[in-house]
Design a protein around this motif. Sequence first.
Motif, mmCIF file in Angstrom:
data_model
loop_
_atom_site.group_PDB
_atom_site.id
_atom_site.type_symbol
_atom_site.label_atom_id
_atom_site.label_comp_id
_atom_site.label_asym_id
_atom_site.label_seq_id
_atom_site.Cartn_x
_atom_site.Cartn_y
_atom_site.Cartn_z
ATOM 1 N N SER A 1 0.816 -1.208 0.000
ATOM 2 C CA SER A 1 0.000 0.000 0.000
ATOM 3 C C SER A 1 0.854 1.265 0.000
ATOM 4 O O SER A 1 0.349 2.367 -0.243
ATOM 5 C CB SER A 1 -0.938 0.012 1.209
ATOM 6 O OG SER A 1 -0.195 -0.011 2.420
ATOM 7 N N GLU A 2 2.150 1.129 0.293
ATOM 8 C CA GLU A 2 3.072 2.258 0.303
ATOM 9 C C GLU A 2 4.455 1.766 -0.078
ATOM 10 O O GLU A 2 4.712 0.566 -0.137
ATOM 11 C CB GLU A 2 3.114 2.903 1.689
ATOM 12 C CG GLU A 2 3.533 1.956 2.795
ATOM 13 C CD GLU A 2 3.448 2.579 4.181
ATOM 14 O OE1 GLU A 2 4.292 2.224 5.029
ATOM 15 O OE2 GLU A 2 2.553 3.394 4.416
ATOM 16 N N PHE A 3 5.353 2.702 -0.365
ATOM 17 C CA PHE A 3 6.731 2.329 -0.696
ATOM 18 C C PHE A 3 7.302 1.479 0.430
ATOM 19 O O PHE A 3 7.253 1.874 1.598
ATOM 20 C CB PHE A 3 7.567 3.594 -0.894
ATOM 21 C CG PHE A 3 8.968 3.332 -1.361
ATOM 22 C CD1 PHE A 3 9.207 2.710 -2.566
ATOM 23 C CD2 PHE A 3 10.054 3.709 -0.581
ATOM 24 C CE1 PHE A 3 10.508 2.473 -3.007
ATOM 25 C CE2 PHE A 3 11.348 3.465 -1.005
ATOM 26 C CZ PHE A 3 11.575 2.848 -2.227
ATOM 27 N N PRO A 4 7.848 0.291 0.139
ATOM 28 C CA PRO A 4 8.156 -0.664 1.212
ATOM 29 C C PRO A 4 9.491 -0.477 1.924
ATOM 30 O O PRO A 4 9.721 -1.111 2.958
ATOM 31 C CB PRO A 4 8.141 -2.008 0.481
ATOM 32 C CG PRO A 4 8.535 -1.675 -0.922
ATOM 33 C CD PRO A 4 7.971 -0.313 -1.201
ATOM 34 N N VAL A 5 10.383 0.363 1.409
ATOM 35 C CA VAL A 5 11.775 0.369 1.872
ATOM 36 C C VAL A 5 12.165 1.739 2.418
ATOM 37 O O VAL A 5 11.676 2.775 1.961
ATOM 38 C CB VAL A 5 12.723 -0.015 0.705
ATOM 39 C CG1 VAL A 5 14.182 0.026 1.149
ATOM 40 C CG2 VAL A 5 12.382 -1.384 0.169
ATOM 41 N N LEU A 6 13.086 1.725 3.386
ATOM 42 C CA LEU A 6 13.746 2.939 3.855
ATOM 43 C C LEU A 6 15.224 2.595 4.030
ATOM 44 O O LEU A 6 15.551 1.590 4.664
ATOM 45 C CB LEU A 6 13.134 3.397 5.181
ATOM 46 C CG LEU A 6 13.333 4.849 5.633
ATOM 47 C CD1 LEU A 6 12.326 5.199 6.731
ATOM 48 C CD2 LEU A 6 14.739 5.142 6.112
ATOM 49 N N ALA A 7 16.108 3.404 3.443
ATOM 50 C CA ALA A 7 17.549 3.154 3.531
ATOM 51 C C ALA A 7 18.234 4.310 4.244
ATOM 52 O O ALA A 7 17.952 5.486 3.970
ATOM 53 C CB ALA A 7 18.144 2.976 2.133
ATOM 54 N N LYS A 8 19.148 3.972 5.166
ATOM 55 C CA LYS A 8 19.833 4.979 5.979
ATOM 56 C C LYS A 8 21.338 4.729 6.009
ATOM 57 O O LYS A 8 21.792 3.594 5.850
ATOM 58 C CB LYS A 8 19.352 4.929 7.433
ATOM 59 C CG LYS A 8 17.877 5.122 7.670
ATOM 60 C CD LYS A 8 17.565 4.930 9.162
ATOM 61 C CE LYS A 8 16.097 5.095 9.481
ATOM 62 N NZ LYS A 8 15.817 4.856 10.921
ATOM 63 N N LEU A 9 22.081 5.793 6.284
ATOM 64 C CA LEU A 9 23.445 5.695 6.781
ATOM 65 C C LEU A 9 23.412 6.131 8.236
ATOM 66 O O LEU A 9 22.789 7.151 8.577
ATOM 67 C CB LEU A 9 24.396 6.579 5.985
ATOM 68 C CG LEU A 9 24.582 6.239 4.504
ATOM 69 C CD1 LEU A 9 25.543 7.228 3.854
ATOM 70 C CD2 LEU A 9 25.081 4.813 4.316
ATOM 71 N N ILE A 10 24.088 5.370 9.115
ATOM 72 C CA ILE A 10 24.049 5.610 10.561
ATOM 73 C C ILE A 10 25.474 5.658 11.100
ATOM 74 O O ILE A 10 26.261 4.737 10.874
ATOM 75 C CB ILE A 10 23.260 4.498 11.285
ATOM 76 C CG1 ILE A 10 21.815 4.448 10.768
ATOM 77 C CG2 ILE A 10 23.299 4.699 12.790
ATOM 78 C CD1 ILE A 10 21.002 3.302 11.346
ATOM 79 N N ASP A 11 25.785 6.728 11.815
ATOM 80 C CA ASP A 11 27.102 6.887 12.450
ATOM 81 C C ASP A 11 26.918 6.884 13.966
ATOM 82 O O ASP A 11 26.392 7.842 14.543
ATOM 83 C CB ASP A 11 27.749 8.200 11.993
ATOM 84 C CG ASP A 11 29.056 8.500 12.735
ATOM 85 O OD1 ASP A 11 29.650 7.568 13.310
ATOM 86 O OD2 ASP A 11 29.473 9.680 12.733
ATOM 87 N N ALA A 12 27.353 5.814 14.609
ATOM 88 C CA ALA A 12 27.213 5.672 16.060
ATOM 89 C C ALA A 12 28.532 6.024 16.741
ATOM 90 O O ALA A 12 29.416 5.172 16.889
ATOM 91 C CB ALA A 12 26.796 4.248 16.411
#
Length: 331
Positions: free
Chosen positions: A101-112
């Motif tokens: 029903s919506e765009f299925p993906v989310l992509a991130k860069l994460i700096d911990a």
Amino acid sequence: MDGAAFCTLFRKNRLLCSISGIFEVYKMKTIQLTPSCKDYLWGGEKLRTEYGIQSELHPLSEAWMLSCHPDGPSYLPDGSTFQQYINTHPGCLGTHCEKFSEFPVLAKLIDAKKDLSIQVHPSNEYALEHEHQYGKTEMWYVLEAEPGASLYYGFTHEISKEEFERRIQDNTLTDALNAVPVHKGDCFFIPSGTLHAIRKGIVVAEIQQNSNVTYRIYDYGRLGADGKPRQLHIPQALDVTLREPPKAQDFHGHLAQCDYFTVDAVEGDFEDVCDETSFTSLLVLEGRGTLTETATGESLPIRKGQSLFLPAGTGAYAVTGTDLKCLRTRV
């Protein structure tokens, strides 16, 4: 207007339409996206200094590289949102996305730079009922890890709900957690319900469901920007957490694969086809080079820290350059 003049005008208009059509056919289809960014208290500065992410936020904790989520959309070069692009380009996500029903993906860069909270994400069923959005299955691909870096990934052994609650209350939860040393190139698949935490000294690319539901279980007593302890979600975590070690997965040669995404790491020059079944997302993790579309003949310079979206049906394309490494995501 006499007949001869009308015919002349008609031919000119046909020519202009034909020329316009040619330019439309040969216009490059690949889009470079600009991320929304987050300044969570545990972040560092590597996304800016090493990956070229432009933001005025300090710290620069996350960059949402491919996102339609209202909490952090990605943007096209003209300033419109990625969701607006999808709305005006039917079929750009591919036939495999028609079931969503919506765009299925989310992509991130994460700096911990510091430890993230110990947390868990709910299943679709639980999240839809209680949060009115989807749950979250995700994967991490480790881009950098300082010597001795580790993360939490499930439990060392199965425990009861009662023991889980007691350990939260008496601050002994970490004694039962599976602490895993990490190195550049490691990959972790994290189904919904899996307790986890990225710890200090790690940079990851995260591919996840299009969701922003997180239940914090333990946050080291830290204070938020308002000077108050950050909110915990213990009752929800007790409901949704799988209190067991992580299970081995077979992704048939891929880094990760589930209903929502299939992810591969691609090194060096490569050729590929983006067909009608799915869009292709490329996160450029290392190096620089050029992406060239076969059908249009158009090229786009690419570099570390960029997010590229190829609409379904783009066709054959080639990526060439120096020291290139990309994370490729499809559905």
